[in-house]
Enzyme design. Structure first.
Site, PDB file in Angstrom:
ATOM      1  N   HIS A  94      -9.527   1.155   4.823  1.00 45.24           N
ATOM      2  CA  HIS A  94      -8.265   1.378   5.547  1.00 45.24           C
ATOM      3  C   HIS A  94      -8.511   2.355   6.702  1.00 45.24           C
ATOM      4  O   HIS A  94      -9.311   3.290   6.571  1.00 45.24           O
ATOM      5  CB  HIS A  94      -7.203   1.929   4.593  1.00 45.24           C
ATOM      6  CG  HIS A  94      -5.826   1.894   5.176  1.00 45.24           C
ATOM      7  ND1 HIS A  94      -5.389   2.822   6.097  1.00 45.24           N
ATOM      8  CD2 HIS A  94      -4.810   1.015   5.016  1.00 45.24           C
ATOM      9  CE1 HIS A  94      -4.153   2.522   6.456  1.00 45.24           C
ATOM     10  NE2 HIS A  94      -3.769   1.432   5.829  1.00 45.24           N
TER      11      HIS A  94
ATOM     12  N   GLU B  13      -5.264  -4.899  10.397  1.00 43.00           N
ATOM     13  CA  GLU B  13      -4.261  -3.873  10.625  1.00 43.00           C
ATOM     14  C   GLU B  13      -4.543  -3.150  11.945  1.00 43.00           C
ATOM     15  O   GLU B  13      -5.335  -2.189  11.972  1.00 43.00           O
ATOM     16  CB  GLU B  13      -4.282  -2.851   9.482  1.00 43.00           C
ATOM     17  CG  GLU B  13      -3.983  -3.452   8.129  1.00 43.00           C
ATOM     18  CD  GLU B  13      -3.379  -2.423   7.172  1.00 43.00           C
ATOM     19  OE1 GLU B  13      -2.351  -2.731   6.585  1.00 43.00           O
ATOM     20  OE2 GLU B  13      -3.928  -1.313   7.053  1.00 43.00           O
TER      21      GLU B  13
ATOM     22  N   LYS C 250       0.238   4.229  -0.260  1.00 36.38           N
ATOM     23  CA  LYS C 250      -0.377   5.427   0.359  1.00 36.38           C
ATOM     24  C   LYS C 250      -0.128   6.655  -0.516  1.00 36.38           C
ATOM     25  O   LYS C 250      -0.147   6.518  -1.735  1.00 36.38           O
ATOM     26  CB  LYS C 250       0.139   5.589   1.795  1.00 36.38           C
ATOM     27  CG  LYS C 250      -0.053   4.294   2.614  1.00 36.38           C
ATOM     28  CD  LYS C 250       0.110   4.468   4.078  1.00 36.38           C
ATOM     29  CE  LYS C 250      -0.133   3.132   4.785  1.00 36.38           C
ATOM     30  NZ  LYS C 250      -0.019   3.225   6.238  1.00 36.38           N
TER      31      LYS C 250
ATOM     32  N   SER D 293       3.582  -2.195  10.224  1.00 34.73           N
ATOM     33  CA  SER D 293       5.036  -2.285  10.433  1.00 34.73           C
ATOM     34  C   SER D 293       5.600  -3.652  10.069  1.00 34.73           C
ATOM     35  O   SER D 293       6.559  -4.108  10.694  1.00 34.73           O
ATOM     36  CB  SER D 293       5.405  -1.896  11.869  1.00 34.73           C
ATOM     37  OG  SER D 293       5.000  -0.566  12.143  1.00 34.73           O
TER      38      SER D 293
ATOM     39  N   GLU E 196      -6.866   4.751   7.724  1.00 39.68           N
ATOM     40  CA  GLU E 196      -6.612   6.159   7.389  1.00 39.68           C
ATOM     41  C   GLU E 196      -7.825   6.772   6.686  1.00 39.68           C
ATOM     42  O   GLU E 196      -8.137   7.943   6.882  1.00 39.68           O
ATOM     43  CB  GLU E 196      -5.336   6.265   6.531  1.00 39.68           C
ATOM     44  CG  GLU E 196      -4.098   6.031   7.388  1.00 39.68           C
ATOM     45  CD  GLU E 196      -2.903   5.435   6.659  1.00 39.68           C
ATOM     46  OE1 GLU E 196      -2.851   5.471   5.421  1.00 39.68           O
ATOM     47  OE2 GLU E 196      -2.021   4.909   7.367  1.00 39.68           O
TER      48      GLU E 196
ATOM     49  N   GLY F 168       2.686   2.244  10.828  1.00 37.94           N
ATOM     50  CA  GLY F 168       3.650   3.330  10.695  1.00 37.94           C
ATOM     51  C   GLY F 168       4.357   3.697  11.987  1.00 37.94           C
ATOM     52  O   GLY F 168       5.032   4.722  12.063  1.00 37.94           O
TER      53      GLY F 168
ATOM     54  N   ASN G 291       0.884  -1.165   0.000  1.00 41.27           N
ATOM     55  CA  ASN G 291       0.000   0.000   0.000  1.00 41.27           C
ATOM     56  C   ASN G 291       0.920   1.212   0.000  1.00 41.27           C
ATOM     57  O   ASN G 291       1.507   1.549   1.013  1.00 41.27           O
ATOM     58  CB  ASN G 291      -0.889  -0.015   1.254  1.00 41.27           C
ATOM     59  CG  ASN G 291      -1.721   1.252   1.391  1.00 41.27           C
ATOM     60  OD1 ASN G 291      -1.730   2.088   0.484  1.00 41.27           O
ATOM     61  ND2 ASN G 291      -2.403   1.392   2.513  1.00 41.27           N
TER      62      ASN G 291
HETATM   63  P1  13P Z   1       3.121   0.336   7.634  1.00 42.20           P
HETATM   64  O1  13P Z   1       3.627  -0.945   7.011  1.00 42.20           O
HETATM   65  O2  13P Z   1       3.848   1.543   7.144  1.00 42.20           O
HETATM   66  O3  13P Z   1       3.008   0.239   9.115  1.00 42.20           O
HETATM   67  O4  13P Z   1       1.628   0.524   7.069  1.00 42.20           O
HETATM   68  C1  13P Z   1       0.730  -0.526   7.163  1.00 42.20           C
HETATM   69  C2  13P Z   1      -0.476  -0.166   6.407  1.00 42.20           C
HETATM   70  O5  13P Z   1      -1.231   0.718   6.796  1.00 42.20           O
HETATM   71  C3  13P Z   1      -0.738  -0.885   5.155  1.00 42.20           C
HETATM   72  O6  13P Z   1      -2.022  -0.634   4.679  1.00 42.20           O
END
Ligand code: 13P
Length: 248
Positions: A95, A167, A12, A213, A97, A173, A10
């Protein structure tokens, strides 16, 4: 039953179109693996150049967002037919976010899951709890509720093709990964929830990813767990490390 592993990046809101093409070239030889579905979920503006750049490789293209109408007066949005025409196969839905920053709720997320299936896109449906819910010990109920709401009126034969990403928000992150046992616990609960909502065969078919992560160092241990069929990777999907995760 053996489920095919699925490792998805992803990206982002990272990589301009030209940077995206460079990243595809950097990763090209590192992500070769015929036993794994490899997916790059990229920003909308990168979809066309990335779809072109991955032609002839084992990489599938995914999108990070879309809207539930096919066309019309929805300024700034992008539709499922647009994604399909550009070569997109997978779509991230729900997601954290998008839920937290853009206010997407389970009613919209459910509508997106149904629209994705109706349009021939494979949803990667995300769920996960906040640190507060984890600490309160109510995370299991939360995850079950998210799955139930987000799959309202979705048929069993569609759910077989669904990918669910667990997740935990506190692990995204932050560099703080859930332990393999913590991730396995929830992925097992998700599978059990699918069995309760549908049946055992559907639960056995659905692929469940861990995300948060995940990196080259911890991927193998997470992916060794029986209910973890893959990963949804943020930060590490933008680096050569992604190849190590694909081949973990
Ligand atoms: P990270 O791997 O940067 O923690 O992000 C995970 C994520 O949100 C994947 O959709």
């Amino acid at each position: 039953m053996s489920r095919r592993r699925i490792i998805a990046g992803n990206w982002k809101m990272n990589k301009t179109p030209s940077e995206a093409v460079e990243l595809v070239a950097t990763l090209k030889d590192l992500v070769k693996n015929d036993d794994v579905d490899v997916v790059y979920c990229v920003p909308a503006i990168d979809i066309v150049p990335v779809a072109e750049a991955v032609k002839g490789t084992n990489v599938h293209v995914g999108a990070e967002n879309f809207y539930i109408e096919d066309k019309g007066a929805f300024t700034g949005e992008i539709s499922a037919p647009m994604l399909k025409d550009a070569g997109v196969e997978y779509i991230i839905i729900g997601h954290s976010e998008r839920r937290d920053i853009f206010g997407e709720n389970d009613i919209l997320i459910n509508a997106k899951v149904k629209k994705a299936f109706a349009s021939g896109l494979k949803p990667i449906l995300c769920c996960g709890e906040s640190l507060a819910l984890r600490k309160a010990g109510t995370y299991v109920e939360w995850i079950k509720r998210q799955i139930k709401w987000d799959l309202t009126d979705v048929a069993a034969d569609q759910v077989k093709d669904l990918v669910i990403a667990y997740e935990p928000i506190w692990a995204i992150g932050t560099g703080e990964t859930a332990t393999a046992d913590q991730a396995e616990e929830v992925c097992g609960i998700i599978r059990k929830t699918i069995a309760d909502l549908y049946d055992d065969a559907t639960a056995e078919a659905v692929r469940i990813q861990y995300g948060g992560s995940m990196n080259a160092g911890n991927a193998a241990e997470l992916l060794a767990k029986p209910n973890i069929d893959g990963g949804l990777i943020g930060g590490a999907s933008l680096k050569p490390d992604f190849g190590q995760i694909v081949n973990a």
